[in-house]
Design a protein around this motif. Structure first.
Motif, mmCIF file in Angstrom:
data_model
loop_
_atom_site.group_PDB
_atom_site.id
_atom_site.type_symbol
_atom_site.label_atom_id
_atom_site.label_comp_id
_atom_site.label_asym_id
_atom_site.label_seq_id
_atom_site.Cartn_x
_atom_site.Cartn_y
_atom_site.Cartn_z
ATOM 1 N N MET A 1 14.888 3.116 1.794
ATOM 2 C CA MET A 1 13.624 3.194 2.474
ATOM 3 C C MET A 1 12.694 2.151 1.847
ATOM 4 S SD MET A 1 11.038 6.378 3.227
ATOM 5 C CE MET A 1 11.396 7.231 1.752
ATOM 6 N N VAL A 2 11.968 1.464 2.704
ATOM 7 C CA VAL A 2 11.039 0.450 2.207
ATOM 8 C C VAL A 2 9.584 0.855 2.381
ATOM 9 C CG1 VAL A 2 12.674 -1.425 2.539
ATOM 10 C CG2 VAL A 2 11.049 -0.876 4.358
ATOM 11 N N GLY A 3 9.317 1.861 3.218
ATOM 12 C CA GLY A 3 7.942 2.286 3.425
ATOM 13 C C GLY A 3 7.846 3.616 4.115
ATOM 14 N N ILE A 4 6.689 4.237 3.969
ATOM 15 C CA ILE A 4 6.431 5.521 4.610
ATOM 16 C C ILE A 4 4.943 5.616 4.923
ATOM 17 C CG2 ILE A 4 6.135 6.690 2.387
ATOM 18 C CD1 ILE A 4 7.382 9.187 3.721
ATOM 19 N N ALA A 5 4.640 6.252 6.036
ATOM 20 C CA ALA A 5 3.258 6.529 6.418
ATOM 21 C C ALA A 5 3.216 7.936 6.985
ATOM 22 C CB ALA A 5 2.761 5.526 7.456
ATOM 23 N N GLN A 6 2.074 8.595 6.808
ATOM 24 C CA GLN A 6 1.941 9.979 7.240
ATOM 25 C C GLN A 6 0.568 10.188 7.851
ATOM 26 O OE1 GLN A 6 1.353 12.825 4.055
ATOM 27 N NE2 GLN A 6 2.710 14.259 5.068
ATOM 28 N N ALA A 7 0.514 10.999 8.894
ATOM 29 C CA ALA A 7 -0.751 11.409 9.488
ATOM 30 C C ALA A 7 -0.755 12.923 9.616
ATOM 31 C CB ALA A 7 -0.946 10.764 10.863
ATOM 32 N N PRO A 18 -3.319 10.165 5.205
ATOM 33 C CA PRO A 18 -3.449 10.259 3.755
ATOM 34 C C PRO A 18 -2.490 9.368 2.988
ATOM 35 C CG PRO A 18 -2.138 12.076 4.528
ATOM 36 C CD PRO A 18 -2.561 11.287 5.752
ATOM 37 N N LEU A 19 -1.500 8.802 3.684
ATOM 38 C CA LEU A 19 -0.442 8.127 2.945
ATOM 39 C C LEU A 19 0.113 6.922 3.683
ATOM 40 C CD1 LEU A 19 1.598 8.225 0.539
ATOM 41 C CD2 LEU A 19 3.045 9.617 2.013
ATOM 42 N N LEU A 20 0.115 5.804 3.003
ATOM 43 C CA LEU A 20 0.868 4.618 3.395
ATOM 44 C C LEU A 20 1.388 4.015 2.100
ATOM 45 C CD1 LEU A 20 1.899 2.346 5.250
ATOM 46 C CD2 LEU A 20 -0.309 1.220 4.889
ATOM 47 N N GLU A 21 2.676 3.936 1.985
ATOM 48 C CA GLU A 21 3.301 3.340 0.801
ATOM 49 C C GLU A 21 4.384 2.372 1.248
ATOM 50 O OE1 GLU A 21 2.580 3.628 -2.407
ATOM 51 O OE2 GLU A 21 1.063 5.173 -2.158
ATOM 52 N N VAL A 22 4.376 1.194 0.663
ATOM 53 C CA VAL A 22 5.411 0.196 0.925
ATOM 54 C C VAL A 22 5.962 -0.237 -0.431
ATOM 55 C CG1 VAL A 22 5.919 -2.094 1.875
ATOM 56 C CG2 VAL A 22 4.315 -0.571 3.060
ATOM 57 N N HIS A 23 7.270 -0.255 -0.548
ATOM 58 C CA HIS A 23 7.901 -0.662 -1.808
ATOM 59 C C HIS A 23 7.434 -2.064 -2.169
ATOM 60 C CE1 HIS A 23 11.003 -1.727 -4.725
ATOM 61 N NE2 HIS A 23 11.209 -0.410 -4.860
ATOM 62 N N VAL A 31 5.455 -4.647 6.916
ATOM 63 C CA VAL A 31 5.969 -3.278 6.977
ATOM 64 C C VAL A 31 4.821 -2.278 7.110
ATOM 65 C CG1 VAL A 31 7.248 -1.489 5.734
ATOM 66 C CG2 VAL A 31 8.061 -3.854 5.698
ATOM 67 N N GLY A 32 3.802 -2.403 6.248
ATOM 68 C CA GLY A 32 2.668 -1.487 6.306
ATOM 69 C C GLY A 32 1.940 -1.564 7.629
ATOM 70 N N SER A 33 1.733 -2.769 8.132
ATOM 71 C CA SER A 33 1.072 -2.938 9.431
ATOM 72 C C SER A 33 1.880 -2.278 10.542
ATOM 73 C CB SER A 33 0.887 -4.419 9.750
ATOM 74 O OG SER A 33 0.024 -5.021 8.823
ATOM 75 N N ALA A 34 3.186 -2.460 10.520
ATOM 76 C CA ALA A 34 4.042 -1.851 11.542
ATOM 77 C C ALA A 34 3.987 -0.331 11.468
ATOM 78 C CB ALA A 34 5.474 -2.353 11.385
ATOM 79 N N LEU A 35 3.987 0.214 10.267
ATOM 80 C CA LEU A 35 3.924 1.672 10.118
ATOM 81 C C LEU A 35 2.601 2.222 10.638
ATOM 82 C CD1 LEU A 35 5.549 2.061 6.599
ATOM 83 C CD2 LEU A 35 6.491 2.882 8.776
ATOM 84 N N ILE A 36 1.493 1.573 10.309
ATOM 85 C CA ILE A 36 0.189 2.044 10.780
ATOM 86 C C ILE A 36 0.085 1.894 12.296
ATOM 87 C CG2 ILE A 36 -2.303 1.617 10.728
ATOM 88 C CD1 ILE A 36 -1.255 3.177 8.299
#
Length: 97
Positions: A1-7, A18-23, A31-36
């Motif tokens: 896993m390279v990233g995770i985001a949660q709503a 509350p959460l956005l994490e990218v390795h 990656v972070g932009s795509a997750l958001i």
């Protein structure tokens, strides 16, 4: 896993991210932009999607359509690891009444 985001959402009016994490090895690659963007697409029917972030991350979120607002936070850094702490009454703490 390279990233995770949660709503977290009530499903009707509001959501909070509350959460956005990218390795670290994958930061700066979108990656972070795509997750958001993926989260926002799922939440686009809501009135408000809020998050709070450190000042150095404001430009990142502004590029994704967020705008600066005030936020208040409370942190218990002794519990940052997620591990359970001592029960009330232990280690000199008074139990709650």
């Amino acid at each position: 896993m390279v990233g995770i985001a949660q709503a977290i959402s009530d499903g009707v009016l509001t959501a909070f991210i509350p959460l956005l994490e990218v390795h670290a090895t994958h930061r700066g690659r979108g990656v972070g932009s795509a997750l958001i963007r993926h989260l926002l697409a799922q939440l686009d029917h809501l009135y408000a999607v809020d998050l709070s972030c450190d000042d150095d991350l404001v430009p990142f979120y502004q590029r994704l359509g967020f705008r600066r607002a005030n936020a208040m936070v409370l942190r218990n850094y002794a519990r940052q690891s997620g591990e359970a702490s001592a029960s009330p009454g232990q280690e000199g703490e008074e139990p709650e009444e």
